[in-house]
Design a protein around this motif. Structure first.
Motif, mmCIF file in Angstrom:
data_model
loop_
_atom_site.group_PDB
_atom_site.id
_atom_site.type_symbol
_atom_site.label_atom_id
_atom_site.label_comp_id
_atom_site.label_asym_id
_atom_site.label_seq_id
_atom_site.Cartn_x
_atom_site.Cartn_y
_atom_site.Cartn_z
ATOM 1 N N GLU A 16 -1.389 16.713 49.292
ATOM 2 C CA GLU A 16 -0.326 17.491 49.922
ATOM 3 C C GLU A 16 0.869 16.597 50.287
ATOM 4 N N VAL A 17 0.590 15.422 50.818
ATOM 5 C CA VAL A 17 1.642 14.475 51.175
ATOM 6 C C VAL A 17 2.416 14.053 49.923
ATOM 7 N N ILE A 18 1.699 13.659 48.882
ATOM 8 C CA ILE A 18 2.337 13.178 47.653
ATOM 9 C C ILE A 18 3.113 14.290 46.961
ATOM 10 N N GLU A 19 2.559 15.497 46.934
ATOM 11 C CA GLU A 19 3.283 16.610 46.315
ATOM 12 C C GLU A 19 4.565 16.931 47.088
ATOM 13 N N THR A 20 4.540 16.771 48.399
ATOM 14 C CA THR A 20 5.742 16.981 49.211
ATOM 15 C C THR A 20 6.799 15.928 48.882
ATOM 16 N N ILE A 21 6.373 14.683 48.760
ATOM 17 C CA ILE A 21 7.299 13.607 48.402
ATOM 18 C C ILE A 21 7.875 13.858 47.012
ATOM 19 N N ALA A 22 7.008 14.206 46.059
ATOM 20 C CA ALA A 22 7.443 14.440 44.682
ATOM 21 C C ALA A 22 8.455 15.584 44.604
ATOM 22 N N LYS A 23 8.192 16.648 45.327
ATOM 23 C CA LYS A 23 9.108 17.793 45.330
ATOM 24 C C LYS A 23 10.461 17.400 45.912
ATOM 25 N N THR A 24 10.438 16.596 46.958
ATOM 26 C CA THR A 24 11.678 16.179 47.624
ATOM 27 C C THR A 24 12.553 15.329 46.713
ATOM 28 N N ILE A 25 11.931 14.478 45.899
ATOM 29 C CA ILE A 25 12.713 13.566 45.056
ATOM 30 C C ILE A 25 12.728 13.968 43.582
ATOM 31 N N GLY A 26 12.059 15.046 43.222
ATOM 32 C CA GLY A 26 12.051 15.495 41.831
ATOM 33 C C GLY A 26 11.225 14.611 40.915
ATOM 34 N N ALA A 27 10.057 14.204 41.386
ATOM 35 C CA ALA A 27 9.198 13.288 40.624
ATOM 36 C C ALA A 27 8.038 14.027 39.958
ATOM 37 N N ASP A 28 7.456 13.395 38.960
ATOM 38 C CA ASP A 28 6.224 13.867 38.354
ATOM 39 C C ASP A 28 5.066 13.488 39.265
ATOM 40 N N VAL A 29 3.941 14.194 39.113
ATOM 41 C CA VAL A 29 2.758 13.941 39.935
ATOM 42 C C VAL A 29 1.526 13.835 39.032
ATOM 43 N N ALA A 30 0.657 12.886 39.348
ATOM 44 C CA ALA A 30 -0.618 12.753 38.638
ATOM 45 C C ALA A 30 -1.684 12.258 39.614
ATOM 46 N N GLU A 31 -2.905 12.662 39.361
ATOM 47 C CA GLU A 31 -4.041 12.251 40.181
ATOM 48 C C GLU A 31 -4.810 11.141 39.477
ATOM 49 N N TYR A 32 -5.291 10.187 40.246
ATOM 50 C CA TYR A 32 -6.221 9.190 39.706
ATOM 51 C C TYR A 32 -7.559 9.389 40.401
ATOM 52 N N THR A 33 -8.634 9.020 39.714
ATOM 53 C CA THR A 33 -9.968 9.301 40.231
ATOM 54 C C THR A 33 -10.996 8.340 39.640
ATOM 55 N N ASP A 34 -12.124 8.262 40.313
ATOM 56 C CA ASP A 34 -13.258 7.535 39.747
ATOM 57 C C ASP A 34 -14.285 8.525 39.187
ATOM 58 N N GLY A 35 -13.949 9.808 39.244
ATOM 59 C CA GLY A 35 -14.801 10.845 38.654
ATOM 60 C C GLY A 35 -15.966 11.289 39.522
ATOM 61 N N LYS A 36 -16.065 10.770 40.741
ATOM 62 C CA LYS A 36 -17.183 11.139 41.608
ATOM 63 C C LYS A 36 -16.766 12.188 42.620
ATOM 64 N N ASN A 37 -17.678 13.096 42.923
ATOM 65 C CA ASN A 37 -17.449 14.093 43.957
ATOM 66 C C ASN A 37 -17.710 13.437 45.309
ATOM 67 N N ARG A 38 -16.686 13.347 46.117
ATOM 68 C CA ARG A 38 -16.812 12.700 47.427
ATOM 69 C C ARG A 38 -16.593 13.696 48.562
ATOM 70 N N ASN A 39 -16.884 14.974 48.303
ATOM 71 C CA ASN A 39 -16.753 16.005 49.336
ATOM 72 C C ASN A 39 -17.895 15.923 50.343
ATOM 73 N N GLY A 40 -17.656 16.444 51.525
ATOM 74 C CA GLY A 40 -18.696 16.531 52.547
ATOM 75 C C GLY A 40 -19.059 15.198 53.156
ATOM 76 N N LEU A 41 -20.081 15.251 54.027
ATOM 77 C CA LEU A 41 -20.508 14.058 54.757
ATOM 78 C C LEU A 41 -21.040 12.971 53.822
#
Length: 156
Positions: A16-41
């Protein structure tokens, strides 16, 4: 200036933070990941251990992204156990040679603002050069989107 905003997120706050920054400056957005589900405790605990032990070995940027085609990259990542997340550090290390000259960091965290410059220096060491700027954004009980826009406006 052609800009790419990269992010890793476990809870969608950094996204959400990065998408807000990107929208403000007109930038592209991409996610990086290690492919693991890190949801929950369990995901959180695993993320903390990965950060403490620096055990992330694989990371990738989603989509067909040519980092060399950008003039500026803004890297967003959460702080886990008082340090930049292991996935963010692994991404910087893996792609450091492809990063453009202008690199900025956005670190998100729930704790009080603290001196995070030692952590930034470690990220710069992985990058192989100093970043041009950074911001530490507290996301708990704070208008973090307003703070995100304020940072973005310094880049315009």
């Amino acid at each position: 200036m052609k800009t790419l905003c990269l992010y890793y997120t476990r809870t969608n706050t950094t996204k959400e933070v990065i998408e807000t920054i990107a929208k403000t400056i007109g930038a592209d957005v991409a996610e990086y990941t290690d492919g693991k589900n890190r949801n929950g405790l369990l995901g959180y605990v695993g993320a903390c251990f990965a950060t403490i032990n620096n055990t992330i070995s694989k990371v990738s940027i989603k989509g067909e992204i040519d980092l060399k085609s950008y003039e500026r990259v803004i890297i967003g990542m959460p702080v886990w156990v008082e340090g930049p997340c292991a996935i963010g550090r692994a991404m910087i290390k893996k792609y450091s040679n492809d990063m453009p000259a202008e690199v900025y960091y956005v670190v998100t965290h729930m704790g009080d603002k603290h001196d995070y410059m030692e952590k930034i220096k470690k990220m710069d060491k992985l990058l192989g050069r100093p970043s041009l700027g950074q911001v530490s954004i507290r996301t708990k009980e704070n208008d973090y989107l307003k703070e995100s826009i304020s940072f973005a406006e310094t880049l315009v």
